[in-house]
Design a protein around this motif. Structure first.
Motif, PDB file in Angstrom:
ATOM      1  N   TRP A 173     -60.846  21.826  93.378  1.00 16.20           N
ATOM      2  CA  TRP A 173     -60.219  22.991  92.743  1.00 16.20           C
ATOM      3  C   TRP A 173     -60.250  22.846  91.220  1.00 16.20           C
ATOM      4  O   TRP A 173     -60.402  21.747  90.696  1.00 16.20           O
ATOM      5  N   VAL A 174     -60.123  23.965  90.561  1.00 16.24           N
ATOM      6  CA  VAL A 174     -60.090  24.017  89.102  1.00 16.24           C
ATOM      7  C   VAL A 174     -58.954  24.941  88.678  1.00 16.24           C
ATOM      8  O   VAL A 174     -58.765  26.007  89.263  1.00 16.24           O
ATOM      9  N   ALA A 175     -58.193  24.527  87.681  1.00 16.48           N
ATOM     10  CA  ALA A 175     -57.106  25.354  87.145  1.00 16.48           C
ATOM     11  C   ALA A 175     -57.625  26.116  85.928  1.00 16.48           C
ATOM     12  O   ALA A 175     -58.004  25.511  84.926  1.00 16.48           O
ATOM     13  N   TYR A 176     -57.646  27.432  86.043  1.00 17.42           N
ATOM     14  CA  TYR A 176     -58.100  28.275  84.942  1.00 17.42           C
ATOM     15  C   TYR A 176     -56.913  28.996  84.303  1.00 17.42           C
ATOM     16  O   TYR A 176     -55.967  29.377  84.991  1.00 17.42           O
ATOM     17  N   PRO A 177     -56.962  29.215  82.999  1.00 15.47           N
ATOM     18  CA  PRO A 177     -55.850  29.895  82.339  1.00 15.47           C
ATOM     19  C   PRO A 177     -55.840  31.390  82.646  1.00 15.47           C
ATOM     20  O   PRO A 177     -56.894  32.006  82.796  1.00 15.47           O
ATOM     21  N   VAL A 178     -54.643  31.952  82.744  1.00 12.56           N
ATOM     22  CA  VAL A 178     -54.492  33.401  82.864  1.00 12.56           C
ATOM     23  C   VAL A 178     -54.186  33.911  81.462  1.00 12.56           C
ATOM     24  O   VAL A 178     -53.061  33.767  80.972  1.00 12.56           O
ATOM     25  N   LEU A 179     -55.180  34.470  80.811  1.00 10.39           N
ATOM     26  CA  LEU A 179     -55.059  34.870  79.419  1.00 10.39           C
ATOM     27  C   LEU A 179     -54.556  36.309  79.291  1.00 10.39           C
ATOM     28  O   LEU A 179     -54.560  37.075  80.256  1.00 10.39           O
ATOM     29  N   SER A 180     -54.140  36.672  78.100  1.00 12.58           N
ATOM     30  CA  SER A 180     -53.698  38.030  77.836  1.00 12.58           C
ATOM     31  C   SER A 180     -54.882  38.984  77.939  1.00 12.58           C
ATOM     32  O   SER A 180     -56.049  38.567  77.931  1.00 12.58           O
ATOM     33  N   GLN A 229     -60.314  40.637  78.052  1.00 14.51           N
ATOM     34  CA  GLN A 229     -61.149  41.824  78.137  1.00 14.51           C
ATOM     35  C   GLN A 229     -62.243  41.811  77.072  1.00 14.51           C
ATOM     36  O   GLN A 229     -62.135  41.130  76.055  1.00 14.51           O
ATOM     37  N   ASP A 230     -63.286  42.596  77.328  1.00 11.32           N
ATOM     38  CA  ASP A 230     -64.349  42.725  76.337  1.00 11.32           C
ATOM     39  C   ASP A 230     -63.801  43.389  75.074  1.00 11.32           C
ATOM     40  O   ASP A 230     -62.946  44.277  75.145  1.00 11.32           O
ATOM     41  N   VAL A 231     -64.301  42.953  73.942  1.00  7.66           N
ATOM     42  CA  VAL A 231     -63.887  43.546  72.665  1.00  7.66           C
ATOM     43  C   VAL A 231     -64.541  44.917  72.513  1.00  7.66           C
ATOM     44  O   VAL A 231     -65.740  45.075  72.749  1.00  7.66           O
ATOM     45  N   GLU A 232     -63.747  45.904  72.126  1.00 10.08           N
ATOM     46  CA  GLU A 232     -64.276  47.248  71.913  1.00 10.08           C
ATOM     47  C   GLU A 232     -65.297  47.233  70.777  1.00 10.08           C
ATOM     48  O   GLU A 232     -65.080  46.617  69.731  1.00 10.08           O
ATOM     49  N   LEU A 233     -66.382  47.952  70.990  1.00  7.44           N
ATOM     50  CA  LEU A 233     -67.423  48.071  69.964  1.00  7.44           C
ATOM     51  C   LEU A 233     -67.395  49.482  69.379  1.00  7.44           C
ATOM     52  O   LEU A 233     -67.231  50.463  70.116  1.00  7.44           O
ATOM     53  N   VAL A 279     -70.431  47.314  66.136  1.00  3.15           N
ATOM     54  CA  VAL A 279     -69.688  46.174  65.595  1.00  3.15           C
ATOM     55  C   VAL A 279     -68.353  46.068  66.329  1.00  3.15           C
ATOM     56  O   VAL A 279     -67.839  47.073  66.832  1.00  3.15           O
ATOM     57  N   PRO A 280     -67.772  44.862  66.401  1.00  2.35           N
ATOM     58  CA  PRO A 280     -66.490  44.699  67.107  1.00  2.35           C
ATOM     59  C   PRO A 280     -65.337  45.320  66.333  1.00  2.35           C
ATOM     60  O   PRO A 280     -65.211  45.134  65.124  1.00  2.35           O
ATOM     61  N   GLN A 317     -65.890  36.078  74.157  1.00  2.00           N
ATOM     62  CA  GLN A 317     -65.865  37.314  73.369  1.00  2.00           C
ATOM     63  C   GLN A 317     -66.742  37.163  72.133  1.00  2.00           C
ATOM     64  O   GLN A 317     -67.498  38.082  71.785  1.00  2.00           O
ATOM     65  N   PHE A 318     -66.638  36.021  71.477  1.00  2.00           N
ATOM     66  CA  PHE A 318     -67.430  35.782  70.268  1.00  2.00           C
ATOM     67  C   PHE A 318     -68.926  35.825  70.568  1.00  2.00           C
ATOM     68  O   PHE A 318     -69.711  36.435  69.829  1.00  2.00           O
TER      69      PHE A 318
END
Length: 343
Positions: free
Chosen positions: A18-25, A30-34, A122-123, A132-133
Motif C-alpha cells: 500500500w501507499v499513503a497519498y496526500p489528499v490535497l486541496s 485540480q488543473d490550473v485554469e489557462l 498562460v496559467p 501543475q507546474f
C-alpha cells in the motif's frame, strides 16, 4: 542504519502492498485554469530589454506575477530566438484584425523588433504542485515555489519503512476494531487514535450506532480520548473492541484540546459530522484506508483544507487500502442480505 522492515504476507506487515497519498486541496489537485494572451516574436534580440520595459508600462501583468514575460523558442530552425507576452486577450482593444500595430498604440511602445502577434495560453494563477507546474510549463514558462514535501508525498515516498511499519500496525488495530463492531451488527468501521511522539495508541473505537445514531466510529474514538484525559460523555465499556489508555495528570494537562498532536487512523473516510468533530478537537493528522461516497476528506468535500476554518491538518489515504476496501465490500454485502431477508 535503520533495521529492515519485516514483510509478512496476508494481514500482517507487508508495507509494500500500500501507499499513503496526500489528499490535497482543490487548488493543489485540480488543473490550473489557462487564459489566452497575445504574444509576439522578438525578431531583434537587442531590443528585448526595451520591449519588456515598455510593455510592462503599457500592459502590466499585475495579477500574473508568476508568468515570465519572455520565453525562449525551443524549435530548431526558428527565425527568432525569443517571444514576449504583449497583453491578455481580455485586455486588448476590440480589433477587426490583429496586428502588432493595432495592439500597440502609437507613442506607447516602439514595436520595432516585434513580429506578428499570435494567441497563447498562460496559467491564471501560480502552480502549487509539480504536476501543475509541468502541465502549465508546456504552454508558457512560469515561476514555481515548490513544496518539496508535497512533491515527495505525491510520489508516495514521504514515509520511511519504519514509519510505514508503525502506520501498518495502527491501521491493523483499526481493522480489528471494525470487525469486532461488525460482529455485533454495527457498521464495519474502526478508528484508532495515536500519540505519534510517544508512538502509542491512546484509544480504539468502532461504530456503535446501535446505541446512538451519532456514535460513528470516529465520534466514539474522540470520546474515548476524552475519557483518557478524565472527561468523556459516554461509556463504551460493554464493547470489548473499544478501549482507551488513561493518561496521567502530567500527560493530559498540556492538551489545549482533546486531540491536539494526535493522529487518527480510520478504515473508512469520515463523514462531514466526524470531519468537523476532528476539526474542533484539533486533530494533528488523519489517515484513512478506503473512500466513502459521502466522505468529507476528498471524495465529496475537503473539510481539512477549508481556508475559512481556524484549524487545518493533513490527510492521507490508502493505508492498508485493499484490506479496508475488502472489509467495506463485505459489510455492504452483509447489509444487502439482511435487507433482503427482512422483506
Amino acid at each position: 542504519m535503520e533495521p529492515q522492515t519485516k514483510r509478512w504476507k496476508g494481514s500482517e506487515c507487508d508495507t509494500d502492498s500500500w501507499v499513503a497519498y496526500p489528499v490535497l486541496s482543490d487548488e493543489q489537485s485540480q488543473d490550473v485554469e489557462l487564459i489566452e494572451a497575445f504574444a509576439a516574436p522578438i525578431v531583434d534580440k537587442k531590443e528585448t530589454s526595451r520591449l519588456v520595459r515598455e510593455l510592462n508600462g503599457l500592459y502590466p501583468l499585475n495579477d500574473l506575477q508568476h508568468i515570465k514575460r519572455v520565453r525562449a523558442v525551443k524549435e530548431k530552425g526558428s527565425l527568432h530566438p525569443l517571444e514576449v507576452l504583449v497583453c491578455l486577450v481580455s485586455e486588448a482593444p476590440d480589433l477587426k484584425e490583429v496586428s502588432i500595430d493595432s495592439l500597440l498604440p502609437s507613442g506607447g511602445v516602439k514595436h520595432e523588433g516585434l513580429g506578428q502577434p499570435f494567441v497563447v495560453k498562460v496559467p491564471a494563477r501560480p502552480p502549487l504542485t509539480r504536476p501543475q507546474f509541468e502541465l502549465v510549463s508546456k504552454h508558457w514558462p512560469t515561476s514555481f515555489h515548490e513544496d518539496k514535501q508535497v512533491t515527495v508525498a505525491l510520489r508516495g515516498e514521504l514515509f520511511s519503512l519504519p514509519q510505514k511499519a508503525r502506520m501498518h500496525t495502527y491501521m491493523t488495530s483499526a481493522l480489528t476494531a471494525a470487525r469486532a463492531g461488525s460482529e455485533l451488527g454495527m457498521e464495519a468501521v474502526g478508528a484508532v487514535m495515536v500519540d505519534p511522539v510517544m508512538e502509542r495508541i491512546i484509544a480504539v473505537g468502532h461504530d456503535c450506532r446501535g446505541d446512538h445514531p451519532l456514535h460513528h466510529g470516529v465520534m466514539v474514538c474522540i470520546d474515548l480520548v476524552a475519557r483518557s484525559q478524565g472527561g468523556g460523555c459516554y461509556s463504551f465499556d460493554r464493547y470489548p473492541g473499544c478501549s482507551f489508555q488513561k493518561l496521567t495528570d502530567a500527560e493530559a494537562s498540556p492538551q489545549p484540546y482533546i486531540c491536539t498532536g494526535y493522529d487518527l487512523y480510520v478504515t473508512r473516510e469520515p463523514c462531514v459530522m466526524c470531519a468537523m468533530a476532528l476539526v474542533h478537537s484539533r486533530i494533528g493528522c488523519v489517515f484513512y484506508g478506503t473512500a466513502s461516497a459521502d466522505g468529507a476528506f476528498g471524495t465529496k468535500y475537503k473539510i481539512h483544507s477549508q481556508k475559512d476554518l481556524n484549524h487545518r491538518f493533513e490527510v492521507y489515504k490508502g493505508v492498508l487500502g485493499k484490506q479496508c476496501e475488502d472489509l467495506n465490500c463485505v459489510d455492504q454485502h452483509v447489509k444487502k442480505n439482511i435487507s433482503q431477508e427482512s422483506r
